[in-house]
Design a protein around this motif. Sequence first.
Motif, PDB file in Angstrom:
ATOM      1  N   ARG A  10     -98.885 -32.317 -47.604  1.00 31.67           N
ATOM      2  CA  ARG A  10     -97.783 -33.215 -47.975  1.00 31.67           C
ATOM      3  C   ARG A  10     -97.829 -34.505 -47.161  1.00 31.67           C
ATOM      4  NH1 ARG A  10     -94.896 -28.222 -48.561  1.00 31.67           N
ATOM      5  NH2 ARG A  10     -93.875 -28.483 -46.538  1.00 31.67           N
ATOM      6  N   VAL A  11     -98.233 -34.423 -45.907  1.00 30.58           N
ATOM      7  CA  VAL A  11     -98.378 -35.627 -45.082  1.00 30.58           C
ATOM      8  C   VAL A  11     -99.469 -36.519 -45.682  1.00 30.58           C
ATOM      9  CG1 VAL A  11     -99.158 -36.482 -42.827  1.00 30.58           C
ATOM     10  CG2 VAL A  11     -97.496 -34.618 -42.948  1.00 30.58           C
ATOM     11  N   ILE A  12    -100.586 -35.932 -46.059  1.00 26.67           N
ATOM     12  CA  ILE A  12    -101.670 -36.709 -46.670  1.00 26.67           C
ATOM     13  C   ILE A  12    -101.198 -37.328 -47.986  1.00 26.67           C
ATOM     14  CG2 ILE A  12    -103.958 -36.526 -47.753  1.00 26.67           C
ATOM     15  CD1 ILE A  12    -104.574 -34.373 -45.575  1.00 26.67           C
ATOM     16  N   ALA A  13    -100.475 -36.561 -48.804  1.00 23.50           N
ATOM     17  CA  ALA A  13     -99.953 -37.093 -50.073  1.00 23.50           C
ATOM     18  C   ALA A  13     -99.032 -38.272 -49.814  1.00 23.50           C
ATOM     19  CB  ALA A  13     -99.221 -35.994 -50.853  1.00 23.50           C
ATOM     20  N   CYS A  14     -98.190 -38.167 -48.806  1.00 24.96           N
ATOM     21  CA  CYS A  14     -97.277 -39.266 -48.453  1.00 24.96           C
ATOM     22  C   CYS A  14     -98.072 -40.511 -48.050  1.00 24.96           C
ATOM     23  CB  CYS A  14     -96.355 -38.819 -47.326  1.00 24.96           C
ATOM     24  SG  CYS A  14     -95.145 -40.046 -46.848  1.00 24.96           S
ATOM     25  N   MET A  15     -99.133 -40.318 -47.284  1.00 27.92           N
ATOM     26  CA  MET A  15     -99.970 -41.440 -46.858  1.00 27.92           C
ATOM     27  C   MET A  15    -100.625 -42.110 -48.065  1.00 27.92           C
ATOM     28  SD  MET A  15    -101.552 -39.403 -43.579  1.00 27.92           S
ATOM     29  CE  MET A  15    -102.756 -40.581 -43.042  1.00 27.92           C
ATOM     30  N   LEU A  16    -101.109 -41.298 -49.000  1.00 28.10           N
ATOM     31  CA  LEU A  16    -101.747 -41.856 -50.196  1.00 28.10           C
ATOM     32  C   LEU A  16    -100.737 -42.616 -51.053  1.00 28.10           C
ATOM     33  CD1 LEU A  16    -103.972 -38.779 -51.145  1.00 28.10           C
ATOM     34  CD2 LEU A  16    -104.784 -40.993 -50.277  1.00 28.10           C
ATOM     35  N   ARG A  17     -99.550 -42.040 -51.245  1.00 33.05           N
ATOM     36  CA  ARG A  17     -98.502 -42.731 -52.031  1.00 33.05           C
ATOM     37  C   ARG A  17     -98.092 -44.035 -51.362  1.00 33.05           C
ATOM     38  NH1 ARG A  17     -96.809 -37.543 -53.302  1.00 33.05           N
ATOM     39  NH2 ARG A  17     -95.476 -37.368 -51.484  1.00 33.05           N
ATOM     40  N   GLU A  18     -97.954 -44.025 -50.049  1.00 37.09           N
ATOM     41  CA  GLU A  18     -97.563 -45.230 -49.302  1.00 37.09           C
ATOM     42  C   GLU A  18     -98.557 -46.365 -49.543  1.00 37.09           C
ATOM     43  OE1 GLU A  18     -96.787 -48.208 -46.550  1.00 37.09           O
ATOM     44  OE2 GLU A  18     -95.392 -46.713 -47.308  1.00 37.09           O
ATOM     45  N   ARG A  19     -99.830 -46.029 -49.661  1.00 40.06           N
ATOM     46  CA  ARG A  19    -100.859 -47.046 -49.912  1.00 40.06           C
ATOM     47  C   ARG A  19    -100.976 -47.417 -51.385  1.00 40.06           C
ATOM     48  NH1 ARG A  19    -104.932 -48.466 -46.400  1.00 40.06           N
ATOM     49  NH2 ARG A  19    -105.158 -50.054 -47.998  1.00 40.06           N
ATOM     50  N   TYR A  46    -102.183 -45.383 -53.838  1.00 36.66           N
ATOM     51  CA  TYR A  46    -103.321 -44.742 -54.495  1.00 36.66           C
ATOM     52  C   TYR A  46    -102.856 -43.713 -55.515  1.00 36.66           C
ATOM     53  CZ  TYR A  46    -106.034 -46.846 -50.741  1.00 36.66           C
ATOM     54  OH  TYR A  46    -106.605 -47.730 -49.872  1.00 36.66           O
ATOM     55  N   SER A  47    -103.603 -43.612 -56.603  1.00 36.57           N
ATOM     56  CA  SER A  47    -103.357 -42.601 -57.625  1.00 36.57           C
ATOM     57  C   SER A  47    -104.180 -41.376 -57.273  1.00 36.57           C
ATOM     58  CB  SER A  47    -103.789 -43.105 -59.006  1.00 36.57           C
ATOM     59  OG  SER A  47    -103.032 -44.234 -59.361  1.00 36.57           O
ATOM     60  N   PHE A  48    -103.555 -40.200 -57.323  1.00 35.13           N
ATOM     61  CA  PHE A  48    -104.283 -38.989 -56.976  1.00 35.13           C
ATOM     62  C   PHE A  48    -103.744 -37.800 -57.748  1.00 35.13           C
ATOM     63  CE2 PHE A  48    -100.780 -39.355 -54.018  1.00 35.13           C
ATOM     64  CZ  PHE A  48    -100.256 -38.082 -53.949  1.00 35.13           C
ATOM     65  N   GLU A  49    -104.606 -36.807 -57.843  1.00 36.69           N
ATOM     66  CA  GLU A  49    -104.239 -35.530 -58.447  1.00 36.69           C
ATOM     67  C   GLU A  49    -104.419 -34.460 -57.382  1.00 36.69           C
ATOM     68  OE1 GLU A  49    -105.746 -32.500 -61.972  1.00 36.69           O
ATOM     69  OE2 GLU A  49    -106.586 -34.519 -61.877  1.00 36.69           O
ATOM     70  N   ARG A  50    -103.402 -33.624 -57.216  1.00 41.13           N
ATOM     71  CA  ARG A  50    -103.511 -32.512 -56.275  1.00 41.13           C
ATOM     72  C   ARG A  50    -104.064 -31.293 -56.987  1.00 41.13           C
ATOM     73  NH1 ARG A  50     -98.508 -32.264 -52.188  1.00 41.13           N
ATOM     74  NH2 ARG A  50     -99.934 -30.765 -51.256  1.00 41.13           N
ATOM     75  N   CYS A  92    -110.065 -29.040 -55.707  1.00 44.56           N
ATOM     76  CA  CYS A  92    -110.013 -29.804 -54.460  1.00 44.56           C
ATOM     77  C   CYS A  92    -108.553 -30.095 -54.134  1.00 44.56           C
ATOM     78  CB  CYS A  92    -110.816 -31.096 -54.564  1.00 44.56           C
ATOM     79  SG  CYS A  92    -110.180 -32.297 -55.741  1.00 44.56           S
ATOM     80  N   ASP A  93    -108.287 -30.381 -52.875  1.00 45.76           N
ATOM     81  CA  ASP A  93    -106.910 -30.675 -52.466  1.00 45.76           C
ATOM     82  C   ASP A  93    -106.413 -31.969 -53.102  1.00 45.76           C
ATOM     83  OD1 ASP A  93    -106.695 -28.370 -50.910  1.00 45.76           O
ATOM     84  OD2 ASP A  93    -107.499 -29.376 -49.131  1.00 45.76           O
ATOM     85  N   PHE A  94    -107.238 -33.025 -53.074  1.00 48.28           N
ATOM     86  CA  PHE A  94    -106.857 -34.323 -53.638  1.00 48.28           C
ATOM     87  C   PHE A  94    -108.072 -34.971 -54.291  1.00 48.28           C
ATOM     88  CE2 PHE A  94    -104.167 -33.656 -49.942  1.00 48.28           C
ATOM     89  CZ  PHE A  94    -102.911 -33.973 -50.400  1.00 48.28           C
ATOM     90  N   PHE A  95    -107.878 -35.476 -55.507  1.00 45.90           N
ATOM     91  CA  PHE A  95    -108.867 -36.346 -56.140  1.00 45.90           C
ATOM     92  C   PHE A  95    -108.191 -37.706 -56.279  1.00 45.90           C
ATOM     93  CE2 PHE A  95    -110.889 -38.570 -59.597  1.00 45.90           C
ATOM     94  CZ  PHE A  95    -112.226 -38.419 -59.272  1.00 45.90           C
ATOM     95  N   VAL A  96    -108.705 -38.692 -55.547  1.00 43.78           N
ATOM     96  CA  VAL A  96    -108.122 -40.040 -55.533  1.00 43.78           C
ATOM     97  C   VAL A  96    -108.995 -40.925 -56.409  1.00 43.78           C
ATOM     98  CG1 VAL A  96    -107.260 -41.914 -54.077  1.00 43.78           C
ATOM     99  CG2 VAL A  96    -107.417 -39.596 -53.145  1.00 43.78           C
ATOM    100  N   SER A  97    -108.347 -41.610 -57.369  1.00 38.97           N
ATOM    101  CA  SER A  97    -109.128 -42.303 -58.395  1.00 38.97           C
ATOM    102  C   SER A  97    -109.125 -43.823 -58.306  1.00 38.97           C
ATOM    103  CB  SER A  97    -108.623 -41.892 -59.776  1.00 38.97           C
ATOM    104  OG  SER A  97    -107.241 -42.181 -59.903  1.00 38.97           O
TER     105      SER A  97
END
Length: 151
Positions: A16-25, A27-31, A46-51
């Motif tokens: 969830r911390v990583i997801a928050c960091m990605l959203r803050e930047r 980035y679009s991602f799928e968990r 995978c935990d996160f696929f960032v596109s």
Amino acid sequence: MTDGTRANQTGQRAERVIACMLRERGYSFERQAYLGKSIYSHKLYCDFFVSNIPEFPGGLIIESKWQGSGGSADEKFPYLVENVRQVFPCPAVIVIAGGGHKPGAVAWLKAQVDGEKVFAVLNLEEFLCWMNKGLSDPVCSSEGYCTGLAV
């Protein structure tokens, strides 16, 4: 609460911390993105696929590996690395957290970094710094749709 349940919950918090960091930047991602069959021919996620990271136009996978105390999570590193090399469709960054991994296991994992498929192995703080200093912001349209490609 069992040790396994506690480890699962703390691992999910790290994700969830990583997801928050990605959203803050932005980035679009799928968990828990489905990647196909593992090296053992089982379903692989995978935990996160960032596109939409400009530096990774084909995508970036982020794997979070938490171990808060002694256990077996780090014994799964070779399985992860072989899947990254043989199955993952794009580079992967492995984020280690919790402070409980065996030092030899972390050293082994870091030695697997090739800058291509196993792109980096970082702790949470290093990951945050890398995201802030090493990655460009996604390009977004006036409608708010973001891509990793410059327009």
